[in-house]
Motif scaffolding. Structure first.
Motif: not given
Ligand SMILES: Nc1ncnc2c1ncn2[C@@H]1O[C@H](COP(=O)(O)OP(=O)(O)OP(=O)(O)O)[C@@H](O)[C@H]1O
Ligand SMILES: [Mg+2]
Lengths: 409, 253
Positions: A134-148
């Motif tokens: 998500p940091l490389i593509r600046s692509w974030n989640v709109s709901q919930g979380t990304f995996f760790s």
């Protein structure tokens, strides 16, 4: 002065009447221009749309973005890929720890699969990436979380869904916390990604599922090598430095001497944009050639009909000359007729082209960009075609001898 | 005071077709005064139409001079001849030569479109309507040529020739395509126009028709063979359309 302006008006009226008298033929004559201009507008609109969305996609990669993929480059610069990837997750790990100019690293593996959620199922692409993605593509989640990073290390059966997948598997929108089955493996949905919308060459970027690359390799693809590594430099100014450092680390790890052929390749966002810009330029040139040819054909159609019309109306021309029409009156009459056909054809063509573009946009969801420039230009070209191809027949009419013309049967 | 409208000296026209030269006019002399009514007769191929086309500034002579209203028009270029045709000459053809699919009144307006009068649409329309009235076609102004009889079509053609008020009317066998009764009607119109002061030159094959004129010239082999005054000028106005009320004619001047 007044009378010559008025006379021009009268003669244009004469031309208009001739068009009105032969409605069907006038329409068929203009059809070449209508189709030519219409196609130019539609094709340019579609081409512009495609270019624009490719540009958007590439720009959305961010200026720090670097793509690293396996395969040697030949001397011509073409990519060679034998099918066996030479990149491993350890390479990615080494780059992350040993290259100070690199900020984030994500190994990437891809798989395609049928995904089932309850009664519904949907075929989509699975991307295995790391928590840095998500940091490389600046692509974030709109709901919930990304995996760790923990999920990646332990190859957890978790995933985040693109919005298209959510639309198809969870029509009511409640995706987070649910289970989806990919190749019969249950994955827990941790989050839903932001809608990206802009799609590259008709590909829907939101039609994807993203999971830890470790899980995808182990559970889904069974591959031990990765498909590529996506990275970002610490800043835009450090992209070149980051590429040098990565090159050093990988050559060392793959035991390739500094002058030898590398078994990997890198592309920065800038390089990707350049390559696509070249393709776009070629596409544009091609469109231009097609446009020119179609308008040429339309123009020849007008010339052809105008020549037939001049021959057919030789007697009429003779009558007009006998009662006092000068050569230039006859020239203007026929020229005006040709230009009117071309301009009306051009206007109808624009309507047809814009309509077709909007229809494509509406029904096929293609990105379409109708530019004023293409409308104005094709209209201008249509008018020019009318003058250019109308001139020869008009001059032929104007040069007729009144006696010969009157005697013509 | 009679004045020479047409003055022709040594008019020669040679058509060249490959090797062959046809001498259609062989040094013809002719003087026509203002207000004359002249009939041109002669056998087929004698050069009558060739003469008429040159008189009408549709064609140019190979040699010789042609003074029209004192101006030598044999040396004029295409555009200058077009202006003369438009302003000074009204030409009537055997085959009517009206524009198809164009109403009578539009046909009559046509010369005004190309002229230099600078009239408005309304003025042109009014002049055309008046000209149609003069040839007895009031009420048929919106008919197309295909809806008119031959005689009526020729009347439209005469109205067209009249509308620019030329001093001279030229007609090449104007009754050639018409039956004898209709021919009489058309000749009646020409006679009326001549009476109102217009110079009329017409070609005919029929002696009957020629009797309407006041002077008959006979052309043979490209020169004038006979030139005689008609003693018993025929004033047979049977079947002639109602004459134009002079008041109405004055109104548009
Ligand atoms: N365009 C032309 N080319 C060659 N010869 C021509 C042309 N026009 C007329 N001629 C010839 O010139 C001669 C005179 O022709 P013209 O048409 O003047 O005769 P005409 O007296 O009007 O005959 P008609 O009574 O049959 O109408 C004829 O021999 C004709 O063949
Ligand atoms: Mg003749």
């Amino acid at each position: 002065m007044r009378s010559s302006v008025m006379r021009l008006g009268n003669i244009t009226m004469v031309g208009l009447r001739a068009i009105a008298r032969n409605k069907m033929r006038s329409f068929l004559t203009a059809l070449g221009i209508i189709i030519g201009v219409g196609c130019v507008i539609a094709v340019v609109a579609i081409g512009n749309g495609a270019t624009k969305s490719v540009e958007n996609t590439i720009n959305s990669l961010g200026t720090n973005y670097i793509m690293l993929f396996p395969g040697a480059s030949t001397s011509s610069g073409a990519r060679m890929f034998t099918g066996n990837s030479t990149l491993t997750a350890d390479d990615a790990e080494a780059i992350k720890t040993e290259c100070p100019a690199v900020a984030y690293v994500s190994p990437t593996v891809r798989a395609a699969a049928q995904v089932v959620a309850g009664e519904l199922n949907w075929g989509t692409s699975i991307q295995g990436v790391s928590e840095d993605y998500p940091l490389i593509r600046s692509w974030n989640v709109s709901q919930g979380t990304f995996f760790s990073d923990q999920d990646v290390k332990s190859a957890s059966k978790v995933c985040v869904l693109g919005s298209t997948v959510v639309d198809n598997l969870f029509p009511n929108g409640e995706a987070v916390g649910q289970i989806v089955r990919i190749k019969n493996v249950p994955f827990k949905v941790l989050g839903v990604l932001d809608k990206k919308g802009g799609n590259m060459m008709g590909q829907d970027q939101d039609d994807t599922i993203i999971a830890p690359y470790t899980t995808v390799m182990k559970r889904l693809s069974g591959k031990t090598k990765i498909d590529m590594i996506q990275l970002s430099a610490v800043s835009a100014g450090q992209v070149q430095e980051a590429q040098n450092q990565i090159d050093g680390v990988l050559r060392q790890r793959h035991r390739i001497p500094p002058k030898g052929d590398a078994d990997f390749q890198m592309r920065s966002q800038e390089e990707i944009a350049q390559a696509s810009g070249q393709q776009t330029a070629i596409l544009r040139l091609l469109l231009l050639v097609i446009a020119a040819i179609s308008l040429l054909v339309g123009g020849i159609g007008i010339m052809n009909i105008m020549l037939v019309s001049v021959t057919e109306r030789t007697r009429e021309i003779g009558i007009r000359m006998a009662i006092g029409a000068k050569g230039r009156h006859v020239l203007l009459q026929f020229l005006f007729e040709a230009v009117t056909l071309a301009i009306v054809g051009g206007a109808l063509g624009i309507a047809f082209g814009v309509g077709a573009s909007l229809a494509v946009k509406h029904f096929l969801q293609w990105p379409i960009v109708v530019t004023t420039a293409s409308v104005v230009l094709s209209f201008g070209v249509a008018a020019f075609v009318g003058i250019f191809f109308g001139f020869y027949p008009a001059r032929k009419a104007a040069r007729l001898d009144p006696i010969d013309a009157l005697r013509y049967e | 005071m009679p004045q020479n409208v047409i003055e022709i000296h040594g008019l020669t026209k040679i058509y060249t077709m490959g090797e062959v030269e046809v001498r259609a006019l062989a040094g013809l002399d002719l003087v026509v005064d203002s207000g004359e009514f002249l009939a041109v007769m002669g056998p087929s191929g004698s050069g009558k139409s060739t003469l008429m086309n040159i008189l009408g500034c549709l064609d140019r002579p190979t040699a010789g001079s042609y003074l029209l209203d004192g101006v030598d028009v044999s040396k004029l270029d295409r555009d200058e001849r077009a202006v003369i045709r438009n302003a000074k000459i009204g030409f009537v053809f055997q085959s009517f030569n009206l524009l198809a699919r164009t109403s009578a009144v539009e046909n009559v307006e046509l010369p005004l479109i190309y002229g230099d009068l600078g009239w408005s649409r309304a003025e042109r329309h009014q002049a055309a309507m008046h000209a149609l009235d003069r040839v007895g076609l009031k009420g048929r102004e919106n008919s197309h040529p295909s809806q008119l009889s031959g005689g009526q079509q020729q009347r439209v053609a005469i109205a067209r020739a009249l509308v620019t008020e030329p001093a001279m009317l030229l007609a090449d066998e104007p009754t050639g395509n018409l039956d004898s009764r209709t021919s009489e009607e058309i000749m009646g119109i020409f006679q009326k126009l001549n009476d109102s002061g217009k110079t009329v030159v017409l070609i005919t094959h029929e002696p009957d028709i020629a009797q309407h004129a006041r002077r008959v010239v006979t052309v043979r082999d490209g020169i004038i063979q006979h030139d005689e005054k008609v003693e018993q000028h025929r004033v047979d106005l049977r079947g002639i359309p109602p004459p134009v009320a002079p008041v109405a004619a004055e109104a548009t001047r």
